[in-house]
Design a protein around this motif. Structure first.
Motif, mmCIF file in Angstrom:
data_model
loop_
_atom_site.group_PDB
_atom_site.id
_atom_site.type_symbol
_atom_site.label_atom_id
_atom_site.label_comp_id
_atom_site.label_asym_id
_atom_site.label_seq_id
_atom_site.Cartn_x
_atom_site.Cartn_y
_atom_site.Cartn_z
ATOM 1 N N VAL A 187 -50.941 -36.049 -38.143
ATOM 2 C CA VAL A 187 -51.572 -36.986 -38.880
ATOM 3 C C VAL A 187 -50.634 -37.137 -40.059
ATOM 4 C CG1 VAL A 187 -52.817 -35.464 -39.824
ATOM 5 C CG2 VAL A 187 -53.772 -37.646 -39.957
ATOM 6 N N SER B 9 -59.530 -38.155 -39.914
ATOM 7 C CA SER B 9 -58.352 -38.189 -39.387
ATOM 8 C C SER B 9 -57.685 -37.070 -39.495
ATOM 9 C CB SER B 9 -57.655 -39.446 -39.785
ATOM 10 O OG SER B 9 -57.079 -39.142 -41.349
ATOM 11 N N THR C 244 -54.622 -46.128 -46.046
ATOM 12 C CA THR C 244 -53.923 -45.104 -45.155
ATOM 13 C C THR C 244 -52.667 -45.982 -44.416
ATOM 14 O OG1 THR C 244 -55.302 -45.247 -43.134
ATOM 15 C CG2 THR C 244 -55.904 -43.481 -44.798
ATOM 16 N N THR D 59 -62.207 -44.403 -37.670
ATOM 17 C CA THR D 59 -62.089 -43.094 -38.149
ATOM 18 C C THR D 59 -61.777 -43.126 -39.713
ATOM 19 O OG1 THR D 59 -61.448 -42.393 -35.999
ATOM 20 C CG2 THR D 59 -60.777 -41.146 -37.771
ATOM 21 N N TYR E 190 -60.337 -41.525 -43.305
ATOM 22 C CA TYR E 190 -59.370 -40.555 -43.581
ATOM 23 C C TYR E 190 -59.782 -39.023 -43.470
ATOM 24 C CZ TYR E 190 -56.326 -37.530 -46.383
ATOM 25 O OH TYR E 190 -55.862 -36.574 -46.716
ATOM 26 N N GLN F 187 -59.626 -33.573 -37.375
ATOM 27 C CA GLN F 187 -59.673 -33.803 -36.079
ATOM 28 C C GLN F 187 -58.376 -33.216 -35.373
ATOM 29 O OE1 GLN F 187 -61.013 -37.830 -34.992
ATOM 30 N NE2 GLN F 187 -58.863 -38.513 -35.070
ATOM 31 N N ALA G 156 -59.650 -45.630 -33.907
ATOM 32 C CA ALA G 156 -58.978 -45.449 -35.233
ATOM 33 C C ALA G 156 -59.548 -46.201 -36.411
ATOM 34 C CB ALA G 156 -57.384 -46.005 -35.267
ATOM 35 N N VAL H 66 -52.478 -43.264 -30.193
ATOM 36 C CA VAL H 66 -53.410 -43.247 -31.229
ATOM 37 C C VAL H 66 -54.792 -42.804 -30.781
ATOM 38 C CG1 VAL H 66 -54.411 -44.382 -33.120
ATOM 39 C CG2 VAL H 66 -52.208 -44.826 -32.590
ATOM 40 N N SER I 59 -53.185 -39.278 -35.085
ATOM 41 C CA SER I 59 -54.490 -39.381 -35.639
ATOM 42 C C SER I 59 -54.217 -40.539 -36.698
ATOM 43 C CB SER I 59 -55.190 -37.952 -36.147
ATOM 44 O OG SER I 59 -56.493 -38.432 -36.860
ATOM 45 N N VAL I 60 -55.171 -41.669 -36.846
ATOM 46 C CA VAL I 60 -54.757 -42.499 -37.589
ATOM 47 C C VAL I 60 -56.262 -42.725 -38.354
ATOM 48 C CG1 VAL I 60 -54.063 -45.005 -38.198
ATOM 49 C CG2 VAL I 60 -52.852 -43.679 -36.671
ATOM 50 N N GLY I 61 -56.484 -43.003 -39.740
ATOM 51 C CA GLY I 61 -57.539 -43.084 -40.379
ATOM 52 C C GLY I 61 -57.790 -44.373 -40.664
#
Length: 460
Positions: free
Chosen positions: A303, A287, A222, A282, A284, A290, A279, A272, A214-216
């Motif tokens: 994450v 991220s 981030t 999304t 932070y 989830q 992403a 991702v 997961s990438v915010g």
């Protein structure tokens, strides 16, 4: 030697705490209050001496404190401010700020309504506030607390031209990867110690039917944190310092190597959550949450982010230490990276109440209150580790204090805010573009160098 931030002047060694994390996942994240035994008499005596720090009586005085903190982070900080009110009789109002906070403060100052104290998340922002004539040096009482409670390194990053302007109330270890324990168990995945092992772990998670990461990406900071960990471990501390001060260009081969390494995850199909487009939409907090909602079929299995992710994990039903576990960011080069960040209290209106507040924030009393509430890390060496609510957090806190001055501060936070701290601009935007197209390494380097040169040249 002058750094871009104007605060970091000595090369610091990098330290790891991988071993300290081993076996530290036993307890769940629980919140408990602080300051229950601190009772202010409310009388008209000259000072309130409850706790470890003496504070003046400030009945009838009002001050404002601005910070970008939201959610549980803001709620917990307000409890610290409430304790200050109880001890002094002052009234403190929290003012929600927006990123970049320097721009927010500029508009407040232009309107004749600056807050008394601001929590600045970058050394570069402290330098800018000083250069603009906004920031006021901390008083003798706050300096005494800093000398008593902080390592020299944490004092120095709050200085500009040898004067103390910032009190680092909050620290962060930004070299952690949090994961859904059930996902790893189902996948037969193991905690990795190297980048190659991380790729192997990611493939195992992918093969089990769960997206690995997961990438915010909607929050560009981030992405700078991802880059900094890879770069520090791969290029080494000396290069890290040079790039942080723009003594080498972003077109340097070391930057190409780090971006190419990042692309092994960011550019891998199915690695991702939501793909690049998802992403980039999304933020932070989402991220993190989830990864820990949806049982053993979340949107992603792990994450990357700092110790403060515990605040967001706490908003789910997951328990830190059992459902949610953590490992140190894997080594890309010979040594695993440890990147630190933090937020400093800076006085903008030099009043007795404002100086008393930063003195309080430099004391163990204030930090201990917030430490007990979870999702917070203090650079104050006299905060008892027993104050932290779980073994994971206690281990991270011990490692931070044990490192003394041996750490690297977040690179983008050392940069002029136009490059390293502004949504939709500079490094944040350039890395968002790279997340969308990880094959364009050379183009990304060129954009980063163009934006860095402009920002460092102007100092803005």
């Amino acid at each position: 030697m002058r750094s871009i931030s104007g605060t970091i002047r000595t090369p610091w060694a990098v330290t790891t705490f991988t071993g300290l994390l081993a076996g530290a996942m036993a307890l769940s994240l629980t919140a408990c209050g602080g300051g229950d035994n601190d009772k202010s008499s409310g009388d008209s005596s000259a000072s309130a001496t409850t706790g470890t720090v003496t504070l003046p009586k400030l009945n009838g005085q009002s001050i404002e404190v601005a910070a970008v903190w939201t959610g549980a982070e803001q709620t917990n900080f307000k409890k610290v401010l409430a304790e200050f009110e109880k001890r002094t009789g002052a009234k403190v109002t929290f003012v929600p700020a927006q990123d970049p906070i320097i721009n927010f403060l500029g508009s407040k100052i232009a309107g004749g309504q600056p807050p008394d104290v601001a929590m600045l998340p970058q050394p570069g922002a402290i330098k800018q506030a000083v250069d603009k004539g906004w920031a006021k040096p901390v008083g003798a009482e706050a300096e005494a607390q800093l000398k008593k409670n902080y390592s020299q390194g944490w004092q120095d990053i709050g200085k500009v031209d040898g004067k103390q302007y910032g009190v680092y109330y909050k620290a962060a270890n930004k070299s952690l990867v949090w994961y859904n324990a059930k996902v790893f168990e189902n996948a037969g995945a193991k905690e990795p110690k190297t980048w190659q092992e991380l790729l192997t772990t990611a493939q195992a998670v992918y093969d089990s039917g769960v997206t690995p990461f997961s990438v915010g990406g909607a929050d560009g900071w981030t992405l700078t944190d991802w880059f900094e960990n890879v770069y520090l471990s791969q290029a080494g501390p000396e290069k890290y310092d040079q790039l942080a001060q723009h003594k080498i260009k972003w077109t340097d081969p070391s930057v190409k190597q780090a971006l190419t390494t990042l692309a092994q995850i960011w550019g891998k199909k199915g690695y991702v959550a939501g793909g690049a487009d998802g992403a980039l939409q999304t933020e932070y907090p989402a991220s993190v949450t989830q990864v820990f909602t949806g049982g053993d079929q979340p949107k992603a299995g792990m994450v990357y982010e700092g110790d403060f992710a515990q605040v967001n994990i706490g908003e789910t039903k997951a328990k830190v230490g059992s459902d949610a576990k953590v490992f140190a960011f894997p080594s890309v080069g010979s040594t695993a990276p440890v990147v630190s960040g933090g937020d400093a209290a800076v006085v903008l209106k030099d009043s007795k109440a404002a100086q008393a507040l930063v003195t309080f924030l430099a004391s163990p009393d204030a930090a201990t209150i917030q430490a007990k509430l979870g999702g917070y890390l203090s650079p104050n060496k006299n905060v008892p580790t027993s104050a932290y609510p779980n073994e994971v957090q206690r281990t991270i806190a011990k490692s931070l204090i044990a490192s003394g001055d041996d750490f690297r501060f977040d690179m983008s936070d050392q940069a002029p805010q136009a490059f390293g701290g502004t949504p939709g601009k500079g490094e944040w935007k350039d890395l968002q573009d790279f997340l969308k197209n990880p094959t364009d390494v050379a183009g990304t380097q060129a954009k980063l160098e163009k934006d860095a040169a402009a920002a460092y040249g102007s100092g803005s």
